[in-house]
Design a protein around this motif. Structure first.
Motif, PDB file in Angstrom:
ATOM      1  N   ASN A  59       0.900  -1.300   0.025  1.00 10.28           N
ATOM      2  CA  ASN A  59       0.030  -0.098  -0.058  1.00 10.28           C
ATOM      3  C   ASN A  59       0.956   1.302  -0.037  1.00 10.28           C
ATOM      4  OD1 ASN A  59      -2.297  -1.292  -0.177  1.00 10.28           O
ATOM      5  ND2 ASN A  59      -2.643  -1.484   2.207  1.00 10.28           N
ATOM      6  N   GLY A  77      -7.193  -8.685   4.685  1.00  8.11           N
ATOM      7  CA  GLY A  77      -7.805  -7.558   3.772  1.00  8.11           C
ATOM      8  C   GLY A  77      -7.078  -7.330   2.261  1.00  8.11           C
ATOM      9  N   GLU A  78      -7.652  -6.504   1.564  1.00  8.82           N
ATOM     10  CA  GLU A  78      -7.184  -6.213   0.414  1.00  8.82           C
ATOM     11  C   GLU A  78      -6.230  -5.184   0.456  1.00  8.82           C
ATOM     12  OE1 GLU A  78      -9.822  -5.802  -3.411  1.00  8.82           O
ATOM     13  OE2 GLU A  78      -9.152  -3.840  -3.145  1.00  8.82           O
ATOM     14  N   LYS A  80      -2.209  -3.772  -1.975  1.00  2.00           N
ATOM     15  CA  LYS A  80      -1.652  -3.684  -2.963  1.00  2.00           C
ATOM     16  C   LYS A  80      -0.098  -3.867  -2.746  1.00  2.00           C
ATOM     17  CE  LYS A  80      -0.368  -0.590  -7.033  1.00  2.00           C
ATOM     18  NZ  LYS A  80      -0.691   0.661  -7.704  1.00  2.00           N
ATOM     19  N   VAL A  96      -2.501  -6.786  -6.851  1.00  4.38           N
ATOM     20  CA  VAL A  96      -3.510  -6.613  -5.556  1.00  4.38           C
ATOM     21  C   VAL A  96      -4.065  -7.793  -5.231  1.00  4.38           C
ATOM     22  CG1 VAL A  96      -5.851  -5.409  -5.053  1.00  4.38           C
ATOM     23  CG2 VAL A  96      -4.347  -4.117  -6.493  1.00  4.38           C
ATOM     24  N   ILE A  97      -4.224  -8.025  -3.807  1.00  2.00           N
ATOM     25  CA  ILE A  97      -4.603  -9.398  -3.284  1.00  2.00           C
ATOM     26  C   ILE A  97      -5.505  -9.107  -2.188  1.00  2.00           C
ATOM     27  CG2 ILE A  97      -3.777 -11.563  -2.143  1.00  2.00           C
ATOM     28  CD1 ILE A  97      -1.140 -11.236  -3.490  1.00  2.00           C
ATOM     29  N   ASP A  98      -6.550 -10.066  -2.080  1.00  2.39           N
ATOM     30  CA  ASP A  98      -7.399  -9.871  -0.807  1.00  2.39           C
ATOM     31  C   ASP A  98      -6.864 -10.891   0.099  1.00  2.39           C
ATOM     32  OD1 ASP A  98      -9.339  -9.531   0.904  1.00  2.39           O
ATOM     33  OD2 ASP A  98     -11.124 -10.184  -0.305  1.00  2.39           O
ATOM     34  N   LYS A 100      -6.400 -13.397   2.783  1.00  5.88           N
ATOM     35  CA  LYS A 100      -7.496 -14.097   3.808  1.00  5.88           C
ATOM     36  C   LYS A 100      -6.784 -14.867   4.954  1.00  5.88           C
ATOM     37  CE  LYS A 100     -11.134 -14.046  -0.071  1.00  5.88           C
ATOM     38  NZ  LYS A 100     -11.878 -13.118   0.836  1.00  5.88           N
TER      39      LYS A 100
END
Length: 281
Positions: A59, A77-78, A80, A96-98, A100
């Protein structure tokens, strides 16, 4: 007495007010951290013989990335992920990855040469490929060492090398990989005999490449004037051990430690061609 009652009422009202504010403004300060894995072993920025020149941001901010364990720890969470060249700060790849909780997926980066772009590849790409026939290996090879190989059409003569029971070196030619392409996405699997004796050698074995002009049959020469060859790969040294005997390889040029007949001279510098296993099943 009246003052006592008045003070008691004030205390109760203040307590109610504080409780209401605390209830409305309550924020869960406990965030769950998750480990995400990025494998940069197959990037030239990571593996070039001179140093590690790749780092990560999350991020927009630099974040610790253990290049050996491949781990980055972030909040679930999401987010970058950016990967950049530490020499100039240039972003070479991003995703970009969510993220989990409980996820243990590894993202693999690929960059065969320092001049090539960095891309994400599927580490399970050849999982659905059918196994090599018994007594054979299935091999795909890409040539990223064109600067050292002046052939329009490249063939690889493949030999197996091992020590016999008397510790004598045995080298036997087992086949040829024809028309080697210059990129992974253009390369195709070819099947050749594995050349292994029965029982298997006690001291291991390895495969050796010789480089041949596919149009003329002439070999690539080393500085000493003989045919250039390199140790391509050893299946026994791969973890986990391949059971389907399928291999995807790529070749790059690498500056050698100095002048020696087995190396290739280009200008005033000496090089060798190294072969890396990208996938093995």
């Amino acid at each position: 007495m009246k003052a006592y009652i008045r003070n008691s009422i004030v205390i109760v009202l203040v307590s109610i007010g504080l409780y209401s504010c605390q209830k409305a403004e309550y924020v869960n300060s406990f965030s769950e951290f998750v480990d995400v894995y990025f494998d940069a072993d197959k990037t030239a920025l990571r593996d070039n013989g001179a140093g590690v020149f790749i780092a990560a941001r999350y991020n927009g901010n630099p974040i610790e990335w253990n290049i050996n364990t491949k781990k980055i720890r972030v909040v679930a969470g999401e987010g970058k992920f950016e990967f950049y060249d530490t020499r100039n700060g240039k972003v070479v790849a991003e995703k970009v990855i969510d993220v989990k909780p409980g996820s243990k997926e590894t993202y693999t980066l690929f960059q065969p040469t320092m001049d090539a772009p960095v891309s994400f590849i599927d580490p399970n790409e050849q999982d659905t490929e059918s196994p090599a026939p018994a007594g054979h290996i299935k091999v795909k090879v890409a040539n990223y060492a064109q600067d050292l190989i002046p052939f329009e059409n490249l063939d690889l003569k493949v030999s197996v090398s091992y020590f016999d029971a008397d510790f004598n070196t045995v080298v036997e030619e087992i086949g040829t990989i024809k028309d080697v392409k210059n990129s992974i996405d253009k390369a195709e699997y070819q099947v050749i005999p594995n050349g292994l004796p029965n029982p298997l050698p006690d001291y291991g074995y390895q495969y050796v490449f010789e480089f041949v002009n596919g149009s003329t049959g002439q070999p690539l020469l080393n500085h000493g004037g003989t045919g250039y060859s390199n140790i391509a790969f050893s299946p026994e040294g791969i973890n986990p051990l391949p059971v389907k005997n399928i291999f995807t390889l790529y070749m790059v040029s690498r500056e050698a430690w100095g002048e020696a007949p087995p190396f290739i001279k280009k200008g005033d510098t000496f090089y060798e061609i190294t072969t890396t296993v990208l996938f093995a099943n």
